[in-house]
Structures are given as C-alpha cells and as structure tokens.
Design a protein around this motif. Sequence first.
Motif, PDB file in Angstrom:
ATOM      1  N   ASN A  60       0.789  -1.127  -0.092  1.00  7.32           N
ATOM      2  CA  ASN A  60       0.033  -0.025  -0.038  1.00  7.32           C
ATOM      3  C   ASN A  60       0.917   1.381   0.135  1.00  7.32           C
ATOM      4  O   ASN A  60       0.256   2.166  -0.109  1.00  7.32           O
ATOM      5  CB  ASN A  60      -0.897   0.074   1.365  1.00  7.32           C
ATOM      6  CG  ASN A  60      -2.019  -1.207   1.220  1.00  7.32           C
ATOM      7  OD1 ASN A  60      -2.695  -1.299   0.116  1.00  7.32           O
ATOM      8  ND2 ASN A  60      -2.333  -1.563   2.367  1.00  7.32           N
ATOM      9  N   MET A  61       2.387   1.158   0.158  1.00  5.94           N
ATOM     10  CA  MET A  61       2.818   2.473   0.170  1.00  5.94           C
ATOM     11  C   MET A  61       3.236   2.744  -1.133  1.00  5.94           C
ATOM     12  O   MET A  61       3.923   2.132  -1.825  1.00  5.94           O
ATOM     13  CB  MET A  61       4.370   2.114   1.059  1.00  5.94           C
ATOM     14  CG  MET A  61       5.256   3.345   1.023  1.00  5.94           C
ATOM     15  SD  MET A  61       4.535   4.763   1.948  1.00  5.94           S
ATOM     16  CE  MET A  61       4.630   4.124   3.514  1.00  5.94           C
ATOM     17  N   PRO A  62       2.890   3.927  -1.560  1.00  2.00           N
ATOM     18  CA  PRO A  62       3.073   4.308  -2.929  1.00  2.00           C
ATOM     19  C   PRO A  62       4.743   4.572  -3.114  1.00  2.00           C
ATOM     20  O   PRO A  62       5.362   5.056  -2.412  1.00  2.00           O
ATOM     21  CB  PRO A  62       2.448   5.779  -3.053  1.00  2.00           C
ATOM     22  CG  PRO A  62       1.263   5.596  -2.042  1.00  2.00           C
ATOM     23  CD  PRO A  62       1.958   4.747  -0.893  1.00  2.00           C
ATOM     24  N   GLN A  63       5.049   3.965  -4.331  1.00  2.00           N
ATOM     25  CA  GLN A  63       6.564   4.134  -4.581  1.00  2.00           C
ATOM     26  C   GLN A  63       6.856   5.025  -5.889  1.00  2.00           C
ATOM     27  O   GLN A  63       7.998   5.395  -6.076  1.00  2.00           O
ATOM     28  CB  GLN A  63       7.150   2.707  -4.742  1.00  2.00           C
ATOM     29  CG  GLN A  63       7.025   1.743  -3.655  1.00  2.00           C
ATOM     30  CD  GLN A  63       7.826   1.994  -2.480  1.00  2.00           C
ATOM     31  OE1 GLN A  63       8.973   2.388  -2.844  1.00  2.00           O
ATOM     32  NE2 GLN A  63       7.421   1.684  -1.395  1.00  2.00           N
ATOM     33  N   ALA A 172      -2.322  15.286  -2.917  1.00  5.22           N
ATOM     34  CA  ALA A 172      -1.533  14.118  -2.541  1.00  5.22           C
ATOM     35  C   ALA A 172      -2.542  13.111  -1.838  1.00  5.22           C
ATOM     36  O   ALA A 172      -3.191  13.552  -0.988  1.00  5.22           O
ATOM     37  CB  ALA A 172      -0.251  14.467  -2.138  1.00  5.22           C
ATOM     38  N   PRO A 173      -2.089  11.763  -1.855  1.00  3.27           N
ATOM     39  CA  PRO A 173      -3.038  10.907  -1.175  1.00  3.27           C
ATOM     40  C   PRO A 173      -2.338  10.866   0.190  1.00  3.27           C
ATOM     41  O   PRO A 173      -1.077  11.093   0.518  1.00  3.27           O
ATOM     42  CB  PRO A 173      -2.601   9.552  -1.793  1.00  3.27           C
ATOM     43  CG  PRO A 173      -1.471   9.890  -2.522  1.00  3.27           C
ATOM     44  CD  PRO A 173      -1.376  11.040  -3.322  1.00  3.27           C
ATOM     45  N   ILE A 174      -3.016  10.335   1.097  1.00  5.58           N
ATOM     46  CA  ILE A 174      -2.552  10.212   2.586  1.00  5.58           C
ATOM     47  C   ILE A 174      -2.471   8.859   2.651  1.00  5.58           C
ATOM     48  O   ILE A 174      -3.223   8.094   2.755  1.00  5.58           O
ATOM     49  CB  ILE A 174      -3.472  11.078   3.598  1.00  5.58           C
ATOM     50  CG1 ILE A 174      -3.498  12.382   3.702  1.00  5.58           C
ATOM     51  CG2 ILE A 174      -3.064  10.465   5.033  1.00  5.58           C
ATOM     52  CD1 ILE A 174      -4.893  12.966   4.333  1.00  5.58           C
ATOM     53  N   THR A 175      -1.179   8.276   3.154  1.00  8.69           N
ATOM     54  CA  THR A 175      -0.967   6.976   3.553  1.00  8.69           C
ATOM     55  C   THR A 175      -0.613   6.794   4.903  1.00  8.69           C
ATOM     56  O   THR A 175       0.257   7.280   5.369  1.00  8.69           O
ATOM     57  CB  THR A 175       0.289   6.265   2.741  1.00  8.69           C
ATOM     58  OG1 THR A 175      -0.031   6.694   1.283  1.00  8.69           O
ATOM     59  CG2 THR A 175       0.390   5.038   2.819  1.00  8.69           C
ATOM     60  N   MET A 176      -1.345   5.677   5.650  1.00  2.63           N
ATOM     61  CA  MET A 176      -1.337   5.850   7.065  1.00  2.63           C
ATOM     62  C   MET A 176      -0.333   4.798   7.355  1.00  2.63           C
ATOM     63  O   MET A 176      -0.706   3.407   7.016  1.00  2.63           O
ATOM     64  CB  MET A 176      -2.275   5.695   7.779  1.00  2.63           C
ATOM     65  CG  MET A 176      -3.191   7.122   7.685  1.00  2.63           C
ATOM     66  SD  MET A 176      -5.009   7.009   8.688  1.00  2.63           S
ATOM     67  CE  MET A 176      -5.853   6.373   7.292  1.00  2.63           C
ATOM     68  N   VAL A 177       0.683   4.956   8.399  1.00  4.30           N
ATOM     69  CA  VAL A 177       1.452   3.715   8.884  1.00  4.30           C
ATOM     70  C   VAL A 177       1.128   3.531  10.375  1.00  4.30           C
ATOM     71  O   VAL A 177       1.262   4.594  11.217  1.00  4.30           O
ATOM     72  CB  VAL A 177       3.134   3.945   8.952  1.00  4.30           C
ATOM     73  CG1 VAL A 177       3.846   3.108   9.521  1.00  4.30           C
ATOM     74  CG2 VAL A 177       3.316   4.250   7.293  1.00  4.30           C
ATOM     75  N   CYS A 178       0.631   2.361  10.663  1.00  4.55           N
ATOM     76  CA  CYS A 178       0.130   2.298  12.149  1.00  4.55           C
ATOM     77  C   CYS A 178       0.966   1.104  12.790  1.00  4.55           C
ATOM     78  O   CYS A 178       1.153   0.237  12.394  1.00  4.55           O
ATOM     79  CB  CYS A 178      -1.363   1.684  11.823  1.00  4.55           C
ATOM     80  SG  CYS A 178      -2.532   2.815  10.912  1.00  4.55           S
ATOM     81  N   VAL A 179       1.414   1.711  14.065  1.00  6.31           N
ATOM     82  CA  VAL A 179       2.303   0.853  14.770  1.00  6.31           C
ATOM     83  C   VAL A 179       1.706   0.397  16.003  1.00  6.31           C
ATOM     84  O   VAL A 179       0.989   1.362  16.739  1.00  6.31           O
ATOM     85  CB  VAL A 179       3.565   1.665  14.990  1.00  6.31           C
ATOM     86  CG1 VAL A 179       4.589   0.862  16.128  1.00  6.31           C
ATOM     87  CG2 VAL A 179       4.171   2.262  13.787  1.00  6.31           C
ATOM     88  N   ALA A 180       1.720  -0.880  16.444  1.00  6.20           N
ATOM     89  CA  ALA A 180       1.240  -1.206  17.605  1.00  6.20           C
ATOM     90  C   ALA A 180       1.782  -0.722  18.919  1.00  6.20           C
ATOM     91  O   ALA A 180       3.093  -0.219  18.686  1.00  6.20           O
ATOM     92  CB  ALA A 180       1.516  -2.921  17.546  1.00  6.20           C
TER      93      ALA A 180
END
Length: 239
Positions: A60-63, A172-180
């Motif tokens: 899902n991370m745009p490259q 620009a799109p928003i990409t969320m990185v979720c950490v436990a």
Amino acid sequence: MGVVRKILAWLSVAVICLLSLVLYLARPFNPDNNRLLAGFIARFCRRVLGMERPLYGAENMPQDRPTVIVANHQENDDLMVVGDLLPPRTVAVGKSDLLWIPFFGQVFWLGDNIILNRRQSHKAVAIMKATSDAINKDRKSIWVFAEGTRSRGQGLGRFKKGAFHMAIAAGAPITMVCVANYHGKTEGVLGRRGSVPVRILPPIETAGLTNADVTELMERCHKQMAEAVSELSGTSGTA
C-alpha cells in the motif's frame, strides 16, 4: 537489560549519523539520503533491541508518486520501528529542537527535511501548506507524525490539521502507517523488545477536496488509524 539495549541502540544511531555525514556532504539536500540512512538505522537497531517488526500492507506504500505519510508517534524509538519504510524522495517534518541532537540534527538538516519552530506554532499550518510545492514541483513524499508529540503509550492522540491541509493543497494521497503499542514493553531477562507489528493502510485520495473537508478527512483518518493500532496491539503480531 532493556535499558542497556536502548542505550546501545541510540549510541549506534549517533555513530551511524556521524559516518553518514560523508554521504550527506557529498550530495547535500538530496532527499534519498534520508531513505538510505533511516533504513540502515532501523534494521541495525532492531537487531540491537532484539525487536521483530511484522509488516502488513507493504504493497500500500506508494513508490511511484508523492504521498503524505501519517504515522502514530509513541517515542523516539519510532525511527527504529518504521525507518526502513520510507519510499523514494521522502522528507520528514520535525521540530527545530532536533537540530541540537549531535550528528542526527546535522543530517536531518542536510536531508532537506522540513523544520518547524515550536515557538512559532501559529505559523505551522501556513508552513505545512507551503510544502505542497515540494510535493508537486520536487516530487517529494512527506512523513508526518500527525499527533505532533509522543504518546508514550497513552493511546493515539488528537491529530493536528497541518498534514491534512498540506495533502489537500497538493492533491496528494494520505498513506497511514500504524504501529502497535510498544512503549515500555520488553521481554525476558535479556530485555528484548519483542514483536512490534506495523500495518500500512491503503492510501486515501484527496484530489477534489478543499479546506472545508479538512476536519472530516482528519477524523476519518484518525478513526482508521485508531482501529488499526488497537487491532495490532491486541493481536501482538498476528493478523
């Protein structure tokens, strides 16, 4: 032992940043320096900490296009958890206090990262919106800890609006990185950090949105991240 591991990890960060100054001085203000440095630091320090980092949703991370990356912020060790997830040409948003950290502050400045002065917080939204030019003109992605401060294991804090103004201004799109949740958690007599699962959510498009949509967009992102963090924290590495 957990404290010893953490001290060794951060001493390693200082040494790695000192050595990396050669790269940063050879090609100053090249945003790809950040990806190389953060990736090396994360992988090396996770070994020192005894940390495993299961990753879900890497696809899902745009490259191939700029994105505004929003991550939850627990403590400074976040660099070691997610540093190797930066896509090409990524810069981070950080407070001016970072510049005073030996060696790390210097590479942060030479990495063309975005520096905010906390004593001028009333200008933060204007500064964040101005960075939309960096996204559209320079094709940079921008990493933001949208809570603005460390949660220290107290749960996902309220988001600040700057990142969402910036994403909408740039389209620009928003990409969320979720950490436990991992703050203060170690395992066994050797003080290993253990498993810290991370999930990257599918990008949320902002094309066509206006500043009137900021609040709704921010609340939607916060809800999705809170649910993902809760799930990751409850499953302890399973998905």
